[in-house]
Design a protein around this motif. Sequence first.
Motif, PDB file in Angstrom:
ATOM      1  N   UNK A  87       0.812  -1.214   0.000  1.00 24.31           N
ATOM      2  CA  UNK A  87       0.000   0.000   0.000  1.00 24.31           C
ATOM      3  C   UNK A  87       0.851   1.271   0.000  1.00 24.31           C
ATOM      4  N   UNK A  88       1.990   1.219   0.710  1.00 19.78           N
ATOM      5  CA  UNK A  88       2.869   2.390   0.817  1.00 19.78           C
ATOM      6  C   UNK A  88       2.101   3.631   1.284  1.00 19.78           C
ATOM      7  N   UNK A  89       1.346   3.450   2.360  1.00 17.96           N
ATOM      8  CA  UNK A  89       0.564   4.535   2.943  1.00 17.96           C
ATOM      9  C   UNK A  89       0.809   4.573   4.454  1.00 17.96           C
ATOM     10  N   UNK A  90       0.203   5.551   5.107  1.00 17.61           N
ATOM     11  CA  UNK A  90       0.194   5.648   6.569  1.00 17.61           C
ATOM     12  C   UNK A  90      -1.276   5.674   6.980  1.00 17.61           C
ATOM     13  N   UNK A  91      -1.661   4.857   7.944  1.00 20.48           N
ATOM     14  CA  UNK A  91      -3.080   4.762   8.291  1.00 20.48           C
ATOM     15  C   UNK A  91      -3.610   6.085   8.841  1.00 20.48           C
ATOM     16  N   UNK A  92      -4.897   6.328   8.619  1.00 21.97           N
ATOM     17  CA  UNK A  92      -5.521   7.612   8.954  1.00 21.97           C
ATOM     18  C   UNK A  92      -5.453   7.935  10.441  1.00 21.97           C
ATOM     19  N   UNK A 117      15.017   8.396  -1.604  1.00 16.86           N
ATOM     20  CA  UNK A 117      14.245   9.582  -1.243  1.00 16.86           C
ATOM     21  C   UNK A 117      12.958   9.695  -2.047  1.00 16.86           C
ATOM     22  N   UNK A 118      13.004   9.441  -3.356  1.00 19.90           N
ATOM     23  CA  UNK A 118      11.813   9.622  -4.182  1.00 19.90           C
ATOM     24  C   UNK A 118      10.659   8.735  -3.710  1.00 19.90           C
ATOM     25  N   UNK A 119      10.974   7.522  -3.263  1.00 20.89           N
ATOM     26  CA  UNK A 119       9.947   6.618  -2.743  1.00 20.89           C
ATOM     27  C   UNK A 119       9.373   7.154  -1.437  1.00 20.89           C
ATOM     28  N   UNK A 120      10.244   7.579  -0.529  1.00 23.94           N
ATOM     29  CA  UNK A 120       9.800   8.130   0.757  1.00 23.94           C
ATOM     30  C   UNK A 120       9.036   9.431   0.554  1.00 23.94           C
ATOM     31  N   UNK A 121       9.490  10.236  -0.381  1.00 22.00           N
ATOM     32  CA  UNK A 121       8.835  11.522  -0.655  1.00 22.00           C
ATOM     33  C   UNK A 121       7.395  11.310  -1.119  1.00 22.00           C
ATOM     34  N   UNK A 122       7.174  10.338  -2.005  1.00 22.37           N
ATOM     35  CA  UNK A 122       5.813  10.053  -2.483  1.00 22.37           C
ATOM     36  C   UNK A 122       4.898   9.665  -1.329  1.00 22.37           C
ATOM     37  N   UNK A 123       5.414   8.837  -0.436  1.00 25.87           N
ATOM     38  CA  UNK A 123       4.620   8.396   0.714  1.00 25.87           C
ATOM     39  C   UNK A 123       4.264   9.583   1.599  1.00 25.87           C
ATOM     40  N   UNK A 124       5.254  10.408   1.908  1.00 24.82           N
ATOM     41  CA  UNK A 124       5.031  11.566   2.787  1.00 24.82           C
ATOM     42  C   UNK A 124       4.077  12.576   2.152  1.00 24.82           C
ATOM     43  N   UNK A 125       4.254  12.831   0.869  1.00 30.30           N
ATOM     44  CA  UNK A 125       3.381  13.803   0.196  1.00 30.30           C
ATOM     45  C   UNK A 125       1.942  13.306   0.134  1.00 30.30           C
ATOM     46  N   UNK A 126       1.762  12.008  -0.122  1.00 28.42           N
ATOM     47  CA  UNK A 126       0.404  11.456  -0.194  1.00 28.42           C
ATOM     48  C   UNK A 126      -0.282  11.523   1.166  1.00 28.42           C
ATOM     49  N   UNK A 127       0.528  11.563   2.228  1.00 25.58           N
ATOM     50  CA  UNK A 127      -0.015  11.662   3.593  1.00 25.58           C
ATOM     51  C   UNK A 127      -0.061  13.111   4.079  1.00 25.58           C
ATOM     52  N   UNK A 128       0.293  14.049   3.187  1.00 27.88           N
ATOM     53  CA  UNK A 128       0.335  15.480   3.527  1.00 27.88           C
ATOM     54  C   UNK A 128       1.291  15.787   4.674  1.00 27.88           C
ATOM     55  N   UNK A 129       2.384  15.042   4.730  1.00 29.79           N
ATOM     56  CA  UNK A 129       3.426  15.326   5.710  1.00 29.79           C
ATOM     57  C   UNK A 129       4.442  16.273   5.084  1.00 29.79           C
ATOM     58  N   UNK A 130       4.884  17.236   5.862  1.00 27.24           N
ATOM     59  CA  UNK A 130       5.906  18.151   5.360  1.00 27.24           C
ATOM     60  C   UNK A 130       7.115  18.112   6.283  1.00 27.24           C
ATOM     61  N   UNK A 131       8.079  18.992   6.042  1.00 29.83           N
ATOM     62  CA  UNK A 131       9.293  19.000   6.862  1.00 29.83           C
ATOM     63  C   UNK A 131      10.379  18.172   6.222  1.00 29.83           C
ATOM     64  N   UNK A 132      11.171  17.501   7.045  1.00 31.01           N
ATOM     65  CA  UNK A 132      12.319  16.756   6.558  1.00 31.01           C
ATOM     66  C   UNK A 132      12.057  15.249   6.512  1.00 31.01           C
TER      67      UNK A 132
END
Length: 272
Positions: free
Chosen positions: A19-24, A48-63
């Motif tokens: 799934x490459x997601x983070x639960x709600x 990084x590109x894989x981690x970035x996609x996951x973070x962006x899809x979860x609306x996480x920002x920062x580092x």
Amino acid sequence: MKYKLVISDYDGTLGGAPLNTIDDETLIKIKEFQNKGGKFVVCTGRMFSSAQRICKSANLDGLCVSFQGAMIKDIESGTALLEGGLLPKESAEVVLKFVRDDALALAYIGEKLYYQPNEKYAEYIKIYASALKTQVYAVPDLAKEILSQNKMVSKMCALCEPEKVMGLMEKYNGEYNKTDIMFNSGAKYLLECINKKYNKGEAVKFLAKHYNIPLSEVLTVGDSTNDIPLIDGEWYGVAVGDASEKLKSIAKEVTVDFKDKPVKHLLEKYCL
């Protein structure tokens, strides 16, 4: 708020393939923590590109920390705060050892993942690439490819039978004991090789300094042997309940299993 900086591994801790997601529920707690002024960082062995996609899809920002600490970048802009890795010559030597021991060798050069085909592990590379949702580039001689590009290698990997991973890890760590090279594992069929100077533990120190947060106010959580540097430090290191036994033996606390949302549990317990 006991801990102002929370640093979490991704696969097997915060989320994972396919799934490459983070639960709600966990995301809600992360946002609550951030709204209170806390800093939350994903620290993964992924590119990084894989981690970035996951973070962006979860609306996480920062580092975000990728390649086990060899790269720290801003999620939104992709701006690098830190980049490191293995030298080409030493990386090529590791490739030769992997091939000698009948493992499929891989190398991350920049954001590209190269591998030297081994028909025995053809299915392994398909699974690995699918989990990361990334393209892989087959080259007939990976050692030669690394030397010809003459660029820093972010991380080396080997794919092989699960029963071989721990034995090879111990063997190589013995051979490279007096060097800056170390070997660990992030999955049952995966052996990883990184520069000790750019491991997850060094990333914790970098982030604490960057955010001006004392190490005593940092909490980290992980599940695999590649999380040992992430967990074993001056900060409060926690192992997921179904983490590797080696990691649990050095953790300051063993929390709930992955299925029970360990990051959510820890944020509620210590930060909210």
